[in-house]
Design a protein around this motif. Structure first.
Motif, short mmCIF file in Angstrom:
data_model
loop_
_atom_site.label_atom_id
_atom_site.label_comp_id
_atom_site.label_asym_id
_atom_site.label_seq_id
_atom_site.Cartn_x
_atom_site.Cartn_y
_atom_site.Cartn_z
N LYS A 9 -36.45 -67.28 54.31
CA LYS A 9 -35.00 -67.08 54.35
C LYS A 9 -34.53 -66.08 53.30
O LYS A 9 -33.52 -65.41 53.47
CB LYS A 9 -34.28 -68.41 54.12
N THR A 10 -35.26 -65.97 52.20
CA THR A 10 -34.82 -65.13 51.09
C THR A 10 -35.36 -63.70 51.15
O THR A 10 -34.89 -62.85 50.41
CB THR A 10 -35.25 -65.75 49.75
N LYS A 11 -36.35 -63.44 52.00
CA LYS A 11 -36.94 -62.11 52.09
C LYS A 11 -37.13 -61.74 53.55
O LYS A 11 -37.34 -62.61 54.38
CB LYS A 11 -38.31 -62.08 51.39
N PRO A 12 -37.13 -60.43 53.85
CA PRO A 12 -37.31 -60.01 55.25
C PRO A 12 -38.79 -59.95 55.64
O PRO A 12 -39.27 -58.95 56.16
CB PRO A 12 -36.65 -58.62 55.27
N VAL A 13 -39.52 -61.01 55.34
CA VAL A 13 -40.94 -61.05 55.68
C VAL A 13 -41.28 -62.35 56.38
O VAL A 13 -40.53 -63.32 56.32
CB VAL A 13 -41.85 -60.89 54.43
N CYS A 14 -42.42 -62.33 57.04
CA CYS A 14 -42.96 -63.52 57.70
C CYS A 14 -44.36 -63.74 57.15
O CYS A 14 -45.17 -62.81 57.12
CB CYS A 14 -43.02 -63.29 59.21
N LYS A 15 -44.62 -64.95 56.68
CA LYS A 15 -45.97 -65.29 56.23
C LYS A 15 -46.76 -65.74 57.45
O LYS A 15 -46.42 -66.73 58.09
CB LYS A 15 -45.93 -66.38 55.17
N VAL A 16 -47.79 -64.97 57.77
CA VAL A 16 -48.60 -65.25 58.95
C VAL A 16 -49.95 -65.77 58.48
O VAL A 16 -50.65 -65.12 57.71
CB VAL A 16 -48.78 -63.99 59.81
N PRO A 60 -43.67 -57.54 57.15
CA PRO A 60 -42.24 -57.30 57.39
C PRO A 60 -41.81 -57.82 58.77
O PRO A 60 -42.52 -57.62 59.75
CB PRO A 60 -42.12 -55.78 57.31
N LYS A 61 -40.65 -58.48 58.80
CA LYS A 61 -40.12 -59.04 60.04
C LYS A 61 -39.63 -57.96 60.99
O LYS A 61 -39.47 -56.81 60.60
CB LYS A 61 -38.94 -59.97 59.74
N GLU A 62 -39.38 -58.40 62.22
CA GLU A 62 -38.85 -57.55 63.29
C GLU A 62 -39.77 -56.36 63.59
O GLU A 62 -39.31 -55.24 63.80
CB GLU A 62 -37.42 -57.11 62.98
N ASN A 63 -41.06 -56.63 63.59
CA ASN A 63 -42.06 -55.62 63.92
C ASN A 63 -43.11 -56.26 64.83
O ASN A 63 -43.22 -57.47 64.93
CB ASN A 63 -42.77 -55.12 62.66
N SER A 64 -43.89 -55.40 65.48
CA SER A 64 -45.07 -55.88 66.19
C SER A 64 -46.27 -55.12 65.65
O SER A 64 -46.16 -53.96 65.25
CB SER A 64 -44.92 -55.69 67.71
N TYR A 65 -47.40 -55.81 65.60
CA TYR A 65 -48.61 -55.26 65.00
C TYR A 65 -49.79 -55.50 65.93
O TYR A 65 -50.00 -56.61 66.40
CB TYR A 65 -48.91 -55.94 63.66
#
Length: 99
Positions: A9-16, A60-65
């Motif tokens: 919630k605090t950063k624009p990242v996703c821990k995968v 980083p969120k809102e991306n595809s890899y």
């Protein structure tokens, strides 16, 4: 094999978190667009006592890899990927992660 995603919630990242059951393997890494397809210490998954390998990357969120696993030198797709995409350079499909 499995992928779990935790959006911060605090950063624009996703821990995968990547989990690969590979009891007989010596080395497992995850490579893809996010690390220029290079197996490094950061992309190496750690072997657990149960024989599976596990590791977490912050992406980083809102991306595809596009990505694959390297299991003892062999490239392997994630069966639970969000989708697959043909890659002309590799001459094969790559797993795709949507975050």
């Amino acid at each position: 094999m499995a992928i779990s995603k935790q959006y911060l919630k605090t950063k624009p990242v996703c821990k995968v978190t990547f989990t690969v059951p590979a009891e007989d393997a010596k080395k497992v890494a995850v490579v893809g667009d996010f690390n220029n397809w290079k197996a490094t210490e950061a992309s190496a998954l750690k072997k657990l006592k149960n024989g599976s390998f596990k590791g977490t990357l912050a992406l980083p969120k809102e991306n595809s890899y596009e990505f694959k696993y390297i299991i003892d030198g062999d490239y392997v797709n994630e069966p639970e990927a969000d989708r697959y995409q043909w890659n002309d350079y590799a001459g094969a499909e790559n797993a795709v992660l949507e975050v």
